[in-house]
Enzyme design. Structure first.
Site, mmCIF file in Angstrom:
data_model
loop_
_atom_site.group_PDB
_atom_site.id
_atom_site.type_symbol
_atom_site.label_atom_id
_atom_site.label_comp_id
_atom_site.label_asym_id
_atom_site.label_seq_id
_atom_site.Cartn_x
_atom_site.Cartn_y
_atom_site.Cartn_z
ATOM 1 N N CYS A 198 -2.513 11.328 4.020
ATOM 2 C CA CYS A 198 -3.209 10.033 3.016
ATOM 3 C C CYS A 198 -3.247 10.982 1.550
ATOM 4 O O CYS A 198 -2.713 10.315 0.556
ATOM 5 C CB CYS A 198 -4.736 9.907 3.059
ATOM 6 N N GLU B 206 1.005 -1.146 -0.172
ATOM 7 C CA GLU B 206 0.093 0.042 -0.100
ATOM 8 C C GLU B 206 0.845 1.092 -0.067
ATOM 9 O O GLU B 206 0.527 2.437 0.308
ATOM 10 C CB GLU B 206 -0.993 -0.038 1.097
ATOM 11 N N HIS C 24 -3.664 1.731 7.974
ATOM 12 C CA HIS C 24 -2.504 1.990 7.533
ATOM 13 C C HIS C 24 -1.424 2.337 8.567
ATOM 14 O O HIS C 24 -2.260 3.205 9.589
ATOM 15 C CB HIS C 24 -2.270 2.861 6.301
HETATM 16 O O1 SUG Z 1 -7.765 2.783 1.315
HETATM 17 N N1 SUG Z 1 -10.633 4.770 1.780
HETATM 18 C C1 SUG Z 1 -9.221 4.865 1.386
HETATM 19 C C2 SUG Z 1 -8.403 5.884 2.403
HETATM 20 C C3 SUG Z 1 -6.930 5.756 2.095
HETATM 21 C C4 SUG Z 1 -6.106 6.581 3.417
HETATM 22 N N2 SUG Z 1 -4.914 6.648 2.964
HETATM 23 C C5 SUG Z 1 -3.776 6.501 3.928
HETATM 24 N N3 SUG Z 1 -4.220 6.055 5.210
HETATM 25 N N4 SUG Z 1 -2.591 6.812 3.600
HETATM 26 C C6 SUG Z 1 -8.716 3.283 2.005
HETATM 27 O O2 SUG Z 1 -9.138 2.924 2.706
HETATM 28 C C7 SUG Z 1 -12.830 4.395 0.751
HETATM 29 C C8 SUG Z 1 -13.586 4.351 -0.364
HETATM 30 C C9 SUG Z 1 -15.033 4.050 -0.300
HETATM 31 O O3 SUG Z 1 -15.478 3.532 0.755
HETATM 32 O O4 SUG Z 1 -15.725 4.253 -0.894
HETATM 33 C C10 SUG Z 1 -11.437 4.378 0.896
HETATM 34 O O5 SUG Z 1 -10.932 3.657 -0.541
#
Ligand code: SUG
Length: 418
Positions: free
Chosen positions: A347, A162, A230
């Site tokens: 993020c 990731e 994460h």
């Molecule tokens: O991968 N949310 C992302 C958020 C990513 C955050 N990134 C870091 N922490 N670096 C994920 O969970 C939600 C999409 C939805 O539910 O429609 C989403 O993909």
């Protein structure tokens, strides 16, 4: 030109919605079904970039991907009109906005070959994110086409990777050799561990890192189970500072000992669980802050508004600032639309330490370019997307027109059909 840190923010795409696709991401699943506000979301992102420019930081941008992803649907032997509803939502997700998951970056001083290495993340654990990598690879190969960089394709499945969200770099100054910490998950109670150790090790090998300056550490099972999907939800590093929750790592003592041996100059700012619980850390995104070095050499923490809204977090931060620690300034930004999907300030950005002259300037922004981008967003981004609209052909036309207008403005129309 010395090497500096550039934050490349993922611009929130016109298809931003709340489909609740990410198991283990409590904000995303808890807000499933809400009506989203893509225009507001993208403008929040633009304001965050402006705030960073005003702090004297260099700012870059990664544009939204083509959505829905027809190639992915074709590979699944379907198309948008006939796909079942979960595939429709997965194909339409604006998730590439979270650029911390685009790639892992090892700056040139860390690699034995003297190149800045980037490995695109495969994001295989979540279906809606697993099809991001081909366009991310195309964008990064364009932005970092200079021979100073080497952009690698993703690690193969099933080893989930990731990207920078599970990677921290400690160094005395950005342009000097650093110690890279790869944080992987083994288990997360009811939730998936998205970063596999095998993937982290493959990235470290590809990046030609010196094993004497590389650390692999397990993310705590409790943190993942509490919703830290994460590592960057419970820890962040910048130069000589590691800012982390007490319960971020499975074997904290071993990690801290390893850091002390490999990077004796590191200052660890640890937030104790009795002051800020894991639940408060995850609700407020205290650690999903951008910890940055300002031009005068001091450090600032760029926090989401939710951190100010959490009494335990804000009182701890007040005491930290009043003390004599390395983090001297707090900046609050509003990224509420992204936060509802579990995406905070950190993020939304990918950090690359490099000479800005080696980056394709179409991926860098200044205030004037941000004004033009804001104009395109105002004119083209949908104001709202209700969950029932996800299958609406009129919405798809708007989304595609909006992205085309942005790519035109950026001079990046070659990405229209990567
Ligand atoms: O991968 N949310 C992302 C958020 C990513 C955050 N990134 C870091 N922490 N670096 C994920 O969970 C939600 C999409 C939805 O539910 O429609 C989403 O993909």
């Amino acid at each position: 030109m010395p090497l500096i840190e550039i934050n490349f923010d993922g611009l929130v795409g016109p298809s931003h919605n709340y489909a609740g696709l990410s198991l283990g991401n409590l904000a995303a699943t808890g807000n499933a079904g809400l009506t989203s506000r893509p225009r507001e979301a993208a403008l929040e992102g633009v304001e965050k970039m402006r705030a960073n420019l005003r702090l004297g930081l260099t700012q870059g941008l990664l544009p939204p991907h083509d959505r829905p992803d027809d190639r992915w649907l074709a590979a699944l032997a379907t198309d948008y009109a006939s796909a079942p509803s979960h595939l429709k939502a997965q194909a339409l997700s604006a998730s590439p906005m979270w650029a911390a998951n685009a790639a892992t970056v090892s700056p040139a001083p860390d690699a034995v070959d003297g190149l800045c290495h980037l490995t695109v993340a495969n994001l295989v654990t979540m279906a809606h994110r697993s099809h991001e990598w081909p366009e991310t690879l195309a964008q990064l190969r364009l932005a970092f086409a200079d021979p100073a960089f080497l952009v690698h394709p993703p690690v193969p499945a099933p080893f989930g990777d990731e990207g920078a969200a599970n990677h921290m770099r400690l160094c005395e100054r950005h342009g000097e050799p650093g110690v890279e910490i790869f944080v992987y998950g083994e288990s997360g109670g009811p939730f998936p561990a998205r970063q596999r150790r095998e993937a982290s090790e493959a990235v470290a090998r590809a990046h030609r890192l010196d094993p004497a300056r590389t650390i692999f550490a397990q993310q705590s099972v409790d943190a993942i189970a509490a919703g830290a999907f994460h590592n960057d939800v419970v820890a962040v590093a910048n130069e000589r500072v590691l800012f982390a929750h007490e319960l971020a790592f499975e074997d904290k003592a071993a990690l801290y000992a390893d850091i002390a041996a490999k990077a004796p100059w590191v200052e660890i700012v640890e937030v104790p669980a009795h002051r800020v619980s894991l639940a408060d850390a995850i609700q407020s995104y205290l650690f999903n802050a951008q910890l940055v070095t300002l031009p005068d050499g001091t450090m600032a923490l760029i926090l989401p508004g939710e951190a100010r809204g959490n009494a335990a977090v804000w009182s701890w931060l007040g005491e930290m600032i009043a003390g004599n620690g390395p983090i001297r300034r707090l900046e609050v930004v509003d990224v509420r639309q992204s936060m509802r999907n579990g995406g905070g300030p950190a993020c939304l950005r990918l950090r690359v330490v490099c000479d800005p002259a080696t980056v394709d300037p179409r991926f860098l922004v200044d205030e004037a370019k941000l004004d033009r981008i804001a104009g395109v967003i105002e004119a083209h981004w949908p104001e709202e997307i209700a969950i029932a609209e996800i299958g609406d052909p009129a919405l798809l036309d708007r989304i595609r027109t909006a992205r085309r207008a942005l790519l035109d403005t950026l001079g990046l129309i070659e990405l229209i059909d990567r």
